[in-house]
Design an enzyme around this catalytic site. Structure first.
Site, PDB file in Angstrom:
ATOM      1  N   PHE A   1      -9.901  -8.396  13.210  1.00 29.38           N
ATOM      2  CA  PHE A   1     -10.042  -7.115  13.901  1.00 29.38           C
ATOM      3  C   PHE A   1     -11.468  -6.607  13.681  1.00 29.38           C
ATOM      4  O   PHE A   1     -11.794  -6.078  12.611  1.00 29.38           O
ATOM      5  CB  PHE A   1      -8.996  -6.138  13.377  1.00 29.38           C
ATOM      6  CG  PHE A   1      -7.660  -6.810  13.165  1.00 29.38           C
ATOM      7  CD1 PHE A   1      -6.992  -7.408  14.220  1.00 29.38           C
ATOM      8  CD2 PHE A   1      -7.102  -6.894  11.899  1.00 29.38           C
ATOM      9  CE1 PHE A   1      -5.791  -8.065  14.028  1.00 29.38           C
ATOM     10  CE2 PHE A   1      -5.899  -7.547  11.695  1.00 29.38           C
ATOM     11  CZ  PHE A   1      -5.241  -8.131  12.764  1.00 29.38           C
TER      12      PHE A   1
ATOM     13  N   ASP B   1      -9.274  -5.452   2.424  1.00 29.45           N
ATOM     14  CA  ASP B   1      -8.884  -4.963   1.099  1.00 29.45           C
ATOM     15  C   ASP B   1      -9.988  -5.221   0.079  1.00 29.45           C
ATOM     16  O   ASP B   1     -10.242  -4.392  -0.802  1.00 29.45           O
ATOM     17  CB  ASP B   1      -7.586  -5.637   0.646  1.00 29.45           C
ATOM     18  CG  ASP B   1      -6.349  -5.044   1.312  1.00 29.45           C
ATOM     19  OD1 ASP B   1      -6.432  -3.902   1.819  1.00 29.45           O
ATOM     20  OD2 ASP B   1      -5.299  -5.717   1.330  1.00 29.45           O
TER      21      ASP B   1
ATOM     22  N   HIS C   1       0.854  -1.188   0.000  1.00 31.48           N
ATOM     23  CA  HIS C   1       0.000   0.000   0.000  1.00 31.48           C
ATOM     24  C   HIS C   1       0.896   1.246   0.000  1.00 31.48           C
ATOM     25  O   HIS C   1       1.822   1.354   0.811  1.00 31.48           O
ATOM     26  CB  HIS C   1      -0.908   0.002   1.228  1.00 31.48           C
ATOM     27  CG  HIS C   1      -1.986  -1.038   1.186  1.00 31.48           C
ATOM     28  ND1 HIS C   1      -2.980  -1.034   0.244  1.00 31.48           N
ATOM     29  CD2 HIS C   1      -2.218  -2.118   1.969  1.00 31.48           C
ATOM     30  CE1 HIS C   1      -3.788  -2.064   0.440  1.00 31.48           C
ATOM     31  NE2 HIS C   1      -3.346  -2.737   1.477  1.00 31.48           N
TER      32      HIS C   1
ATOM     33  N   ASP D   1     -14.369  -4.657  13.226  1.00 28.97           N
ATOM     34  CA  ASP D   1     -14.780  -3.280  12.996  1.00 28.97           C
ATOM     35  C   ASP D   1     -16.173  -3.286  12.366  1.00 28.97           C
ATOM     36  O   ASP D   1     -17.012  -4.103  12.729  1.00 28.97           O
ATOM     37  CB  ASP D   1     -13.759  -2.567  12.111  1.00 28.97           C
ATOM     38  CG  ASP D   1     -13.592  -3.222  10.733  1.00 28.97           C
ATOM     39  OD1 ASP D   1     -14.257  -4.243  10.460  1.00 28.97           O
ATOM     40  OD2 ASP D   1     -12.809  -2.695   9.923  1.00 28.97           O
TER      41      ASP D   1
ATOM     42  N   ASP E   1      -8.258 -11.373   7.612  1.00 26.12           N
ATOM     43  CA  ASP E   1      -8.812 -10.043   7.861  1.00 26.12           C
ATOM     44  C   ASP E   1      -8.294  -9.042   6.838  1.00 26.12           C
ATOM     45  O   ASP E   1      -9.075  -8.284   6.248  1.00 26.12           O
ATOM     46  CB  ASP E   1      -8.452  -9.571   9.268  1.00 26.12           C
ATOM     47  CG  ASP E   1      -9.019  -8.194   9.590  1.00 26.12           C
ATOM     48  OD1 ASP E   1      -8.457  -7.195   9.082  1.00 26.12           O
ATOM     49  OD2 ASP E   1     -10.022  -8.104  10.319  1.00 26.12           O
TER      50      ASP E   1
END
Length: 341
Positions: free
Chosen positions: A237, A319, A53, A239, A314
């Site tokens: 994670f 992505d 990235h 979210d 994840d």
């Protein structure tokens, strides 16, 4: 916390077993595992994707560790009330939104010789200085600026008082164990204590604490500051974006009641049961995907040396959400203003 919370994996298992409005489809988990397996097989995705990235650091240095620590101390709540009124950061001629706006703002500040990754600076940073760092290319400011100021003051003060001003000294105390570092982070930095009550039990989701460790592991390719002998202890994670992808692929499914609430755009409250069910079931869903992927990889000798854990899954799903956001516009997310994600 009087009650020691269950770790995220155990929390996910418990929440999934007692969830009322979120269910997990094993068939959906198998389908996603097969999709990721094909990408791994074609060398289309690996842990190296993190450094690919543009806005992520490339050098494996002490300064990079402190960059990542500041990043994840501030890594929460970027969504805007309306898509046409988004918080955007102009960096080197490109506009960035969401998480990437955070990365861009940190990099822009460093380019302007603002020492945003120095604990001695951000432990005393003023709200006006922080507002300048996060200045927007639009009329929409970054959400929760006051909370970001509070987090930086807290984190900087703890680093200076306990760890000689650098997160590398936290890592040096963990004996190359992600589990020990996770405990150290959540014990010493209150803003990372992502814990809720569910069915009478204290459950931890630890989104930012886990991604802090995972980002360091990925950036350093499992070496130097990123070497953890038990990195697989980390889960996904939890979210609001990865649950959206899991729902899109029907790995997790919502009850009609929850779906109606999501469609209404109602703002969720941190720690409420529905929010905890979505996040906890997402953790356990990724664990099922991981188990299926491990079975697939065990049958293919060409992938015997490939790293596979919940972090990779994840990263892949997150992505995917960014690359295919147009395809998923019809899939609602749970809207929430939380400092945990």
């Amino acid at each position: 916390m009087l009650t020691k919370p269950l770790l995220p994996r155990e929390s996910g298992r418990l929440i999934a077993s007692k969830s009322q409005d979120v269910t997990i489809s094993e068939d959906g988990a198998t389908d996603v595992a097969n999709m990721i397996f094909k990408s791994l097989k074609k060398n289309e995705y690996s842990v190296e994707a993190w450094k690919q990235h543009d806005l992520h650091p490339k050098l494996m240095t002490k300064e990079t560790v402190d960059w990542i620590f500041v990043l994840d101390t501030l890594n929460f709540s970027f969504w805007s009330e309306a898509n046409d009124k988004r918080f955007l950061v102009d960096y080197r001629g490109s506009l960035h939104s969401g998480y990437w706006a955070l990365c861009a703002a940190i990099n822009r500040a460093l380019d302007e010789n603002i020492p945003i990754t120095s604990a001695s600076y951000y432990s005393r940073i003023t709200v006006d200085q922080l507002r300048h760092i996060f200045r927007s290319a639009t009329d929409t400011d970054i959400p929760l600026l006051d909370k970001r100021l509070e987090h930086l003051h807290e984190a900087g003060t703890v680093l200076l008082e306990k760890f000689e001003g650098s997160f590398v000294n936290c890592i040096s105390q963990c004996d190359r164990k992600a589990s020990k570092l996770l405990h150290l982070i959540t014990e010493n930095f209150p803003s990372y204590r992502d814990v809720a009550m569910f069915e009478g039990a204290a459950v931890s989701l630890y989104k930012r604490a886990q991604i802090l460790i995972a980002d360091i592991w990925a950036c350093f390719e499992g070496k130097s500051y990123g070497e953890f002998i038990d990195i697989d202890v980390l889960t996904m994670f939890a979210d609001y974006r990865v649950p959206q992808v899991l729902n899109y692929f029907e790995v997790i499914r919502y009850s009609p009641r929850l779906h109606e609430i999501l469609q209404s755009g109602r703002l969720f409250t941190p720690g409420e049961r529905l929010e905890v069910e979505i996040r906890g079931c997402s953790i356990w869903a990724v664990e099922l995907i991981r188990q299926e992927l491990k079975s697939l990889m065990a049958e293919d000798s060409s992938l015997s040396g490939l790293t596979l854990n919940s972090i990779i899954i994840d990263f892949y799903l997150w992505d995917y959400s960014k690359d295919h956001w147009r395809d998923m516009q019809h899939v609602p997310i749970h809207k929430i203003r939380s400092t945990f994600y």
